[in-house]
Design a protein around this motif. Sequence first.
Motif, PDB file in Angstrom:
ATOM      1  N   PHE A   1      36.452  38.017  39.083  1.00 15.84           N
ATOM      2  CA  PHE A   1      37.336  37.711  37.944  1.00 15.84           C
ATOM      3  C   PHE A   1      38.285  36.591  38.353  1.00 15.84           C
ATOM      4  O   PHE A   1      38.916  36.658  39.411  1.00 15.84           O
ATOM      5  N   HIS A   2      38.368  35.567  37.498  1.00 15.94           N
ATOM      6  CA  HIS A   2      39.222  34.430  37.849  1.00 15.94           C
ATOM      7  C   HIS A   2      40.119  33.975  36.708  1.00 15.94           C
ATOM      8  O   HIS A   2      40.698  32.892  36.784  1.00 15.94           O
ATOM      9  N   GLY A   3      40.225  34.751  35.620  1.00 10.47           N
ATOM     10  CA  GLY A   3      41.171  34.405  34.572  1.00 10.47           C
ATOM     11  C   GLY A   3      40.518  34.180  33.219  1.00 10.47           C
ATOM     12  O   GLY A   3      39.289  34.174  33.096  1.00 10.47           O
TER      13      GLY A   3
ATOM     14  N   GLU B   1      39.300  42.945  39.716  1.00 10.30           N
ATOM     15  CA  GLU B   1      38.804  43.516  38.460  1.00 10.30           C
ATOM     16  C   GLU B   1      37.364  44.021  38.628  1.00 10.30           C
ATOM     17  O   GLU B   1      36.958  44.994  37.990  1.00 10.30           O
TER      18      GLU B   1
ATOM     19  N   LYS C   1      50.561  36.620  40.745  1.00 10.39           N
ATOM     20  CA  LYS C   1      50.938  38.034  40.711  1.00 10.39           C
ATOM     21  C   LYS C   1      52.137  38.367  41.622  1.00 10.39           C
ATOM     22  O   LYS C   1      53.263  38.037  41.285  1.00 10.39           O
TER      23      LYS C   1
ATOM     24  N   VAL D   1      43.723  28.947  39.457  1.00 12.69           N
ATOM     25  CA  VAL D   1      42.274  28.774  39.617  1.00 12.69           C
ATOM     26  C   VAL D   1      41.831  27.437  39.014  1.00 12.69           C
ATOM     27  O   VAL D   1      41.089  26.671  39.640  1.00 12.69           O
TER      28      VAL D   1
ATOM     29  N   ASP E   1      40.325  33.172  46.248  1.00  7.48           N
ATOM     30  CA  ASP E   1      41.203  33.578  45.153  1.00  7.48           C
ATOM     31  C   ASP E   1      41.951  34.831  45.599  1.00  7.48           C
ATOM     32  O   ASP E   1      41.417  35.941  45.593  1.00  7.48           O
TER      33      ASP E   1
ATOM     34  N   GLU F   1      36.730  35.999  45.799  1.00  8.86           N
ATOM     35  CA  GLU F   1      37.856  36.913  46.036  1.00  8.86           C
ATOM     36  C   GLU F   1      37.554  37.656  47.341  1.00  8.86           C
ATOM     37  O   GLU F   1      36.504  38.300  47.440  1.00  8.86           O
TER      38      GLU F   1
ATOM     39  N   VAL G   1      44.745  35.914  44.214  1.00 10.75           N
ATOM     40  CA  VAL G   1      45.691  36.265  43.148  1.00 10.75           C
ATOM     41  C   VAL G   1      46.019  37.759  43.175  1.00 10.75           C
ATOM     42  O   VAL G   1      47.174  38.159  43.052  1.00 10.75           O
ATOM     43  N   GLN G   2      44.993  38.590  43.375  1.00 12.99           N
ATOM     44  CA  GLN G   2      45.233  40.044  43.371  1.00 12.99           C
ATOM     45  C   GLN G   2      45.413  40.615  44.783  1.00 12.99           C
ATOM     46  O   GLN G   2      46.059  41.638  44.968  1.00 12.99           O
TER      47      GLN G   2
ATOM     48  N   THR H   1      50.465  30.782  36.112  1.00 10.28           N
ATOM     49  CA  THR H   1      49.644  32.002  36.046  1.00 10.28           C
ATOM     50  C   THR H   1      48.488  31.918  37.032  1.00 10.28           C
ATOM     51  O   THR H   1      48.165  30.831  37.541  1.00 10.28           O
ATOM     52  N   GLY H   2      47.846  33.071  37.217  1.00 13.93           N
ATOM     53  CA  GLY H   2      46.698  33.106  38.122  1.00 13.93           C
ATOM     54  C   GLY H   2      45.579  32.205  37.638  1.00 13.93           C
ATOM     55  O   GLY H   2      44.978  31.457  38.421  1.00 13.93           O
ATOM     56  N   ALA H   3      45.301  32.279  36.335  1.00 15.57           N
ATOM     57  CA  ALA H   3      44.223  31.462  35.780  1.00 15.57           C
ATOM     58  C   ALA H   3      44.509  29.979  35.994  1.00 15.57           C
ATOM     59  O   ALA H   3      43.616  29.193  36.319  1.00 15.57           O
TER      60      ALA H   3
HETATM   61  N1  PMP Z   1      42.159  35.735  39.779  1.00 15.39           N
HETATM   62  C1  PMP Z   1      42.168  37.031  40.125  1.00 15.39           C
HETATM   63  C2  PMP Z   1      41.501  37.453  41.397  1.00 15.39           C
HETATM   64  C3  PMP Z   1      42.814  37.982  39.314  1.00 15.39           C
HETATM   65  O1  PMP Z   1      42.815  39.265  39.655  1.00 15.39           O
HETATM   66  C4  PMP Z   1      43.456  37.534  38.126  1.00 15.39           C
HETATM   67  C5  PMP Z   1      44.188  38.504  37.200  1.00 15.39           C
HETATM   68  N2  PMP Z   1      43.747  39.790  37.178  1.00 15.39           N
HETATM   69  C6  PMP Z   1      43.413  36.173  37.808  1.00 15.39           C
HETATM   70  C7  PMP Z   1      42.769  35.296  38.653  1.00 15.39           C
HETATM   71  C8  PMP Z   1      44.086  35.641  36.563  1.00 15.39           C
HETATM   72  O2  PMP Z   1      45.467  35.748  36.673  1.00 15.39           O
HETATM   73  P1  PMP Z   1      46.385  35.630  35.364  1.00 15.39           P
HETATM   74  O3  PMP Z   1      46.105  36.853  34.543  1.00 15.39           O
HETATM   75  O4  PMP Z   1      47.790  35.566  35.905  1.00 15.39           O
HETATM   76  O5  PMP Z   1      45.999  34.389  34.664  1.00 15.39           O
END
Ligand code: PMP
Length: 424
Positions: A137-139, A210, A267, A114, A238, A205, A240-241, A109-111
């Motif tokens: 936002f990082h999870g 978010e 993602k 991180v 980061d 980011e 992720v998005q 997962t993204g979290a």
């Molecule tokens: N980092 C960023 C920049 C995100 O946008 C998100 C999810 N919106 C996350 C981390 C966390 O990802 P996940 O929900 O897959 O854990």
Amino acid sequence: MKNSAISERKNQSISRGVGMTTQIYADRAENSEIWDVEGRRYIDFSSGIAVVNTGHRHPKVIEAVKAQLDRFTHTCHQVVPYESYVRLAERLNGMLPGKFDKKTVFVTTGAEAVENAIKIARNATGRQAVIAFSGGFHGRTFMGMALTGKVVPYKVGFGAMPADVFHAPFPVALHGVSVADSLAALDKLFKADVDPARVAAIIVEPVQGEGGFYEAPRDFMTALRKICDQHGILLVADEVQTGFARTGKMFAMDHHDVAPDLTTMAKSLAGGFPLSAVTGRAEIMDAPGPGGLGGTYGGSPIGVAAAHAVLDVIEEEKLCDRANALGARLKQRLESIRDDVPEIVDIRGPGFMNAVEFNDVKKGLPSAEFANAVRLKALDKGLILLTCGVYGNVIRFLSPITIQDGVMTEALDILESSIREARA
Ligand code: PMP
């Protein structure tokens, strides 16, 4: 089956902590469209929160996953490894910005990406502190939550947070924070709160997701790189998005002159299958000892197979170019109604990572109510939109980049009429 009946069962059976944007239950999905259990069709401008840049069930992704299902579904790469994992790492190592040797680790997962980026940064530097930005936002895991720069709903009631996490303001000119303000705050942080020699990483980011779809200015990113180099701090992007063609380039950091030391991805990496990654400087990635990184499902063969197909599709279908063309169309349509809608205070975003921000006209303050009214009107007309932002007054657009031209026209018409009606 009725949405309302499932919704009632949901209220009885699922923690309310799982917030939900809609109460439409999915039955099937194809490219940019979702059909619910009542047979109603929706245009999906959320992409499962930026996950299906290549569309729901892209035929190539589905084909790759089916082929993998027929061979094996799980061995755990730490027990019986597979070549596709190695090849995907090689591909990412070759794609990420920065002219240096890179290595990769896959998680789920993204979290988790991180978490691992911070673990790696701490291990490689022997330092503990981490700096993140307000609005970021990082999870939802502990370190992800601590790094996240928004209290409600992400942190409230969940303390204590991991120690040694600091926040600086993210530069958003629209809200009165210039690049100079942001850099001055960092400088103050180093003087008042934490010795820069104790800082392992600054995580940022390149476009806050978010937090409101605010793009890090180029001079800000260049300054961050310089500060990191000056103090031996690692720069973590980061993505992720922002990754995988969303911003009109493969990665948002491709818009900048400087490269991060580590990048987190998730993602849209695997187009709807759970897979995430950390890629970075080889020597940094090699700091943790064997067994320190990974996880049972990390780099699942199914996710990896999907990711190979996603990378092929982005290239073959020139999705970076398409993201730029679609984003231009979207922004143009919003600009065309701007004179009629004084609530619109900003239309922005690189590539197809676009947003529109609303204020209350009388108060001159961010209006989450207006953004939400637009969202609900659009949903009623069959278009799924997401809001975001520290003030909740931003609508972000995350349609699949593969959206068909006709469906895009339909979506823009719904968007326009929803905004106009929200004024009434
Ligand atoms: N980092 C960023 C920049 C995100 O946008 C998100 C999810 N919106 C996350 C981390 C966390 O990802 P996940 O929900 O897959 O854990």
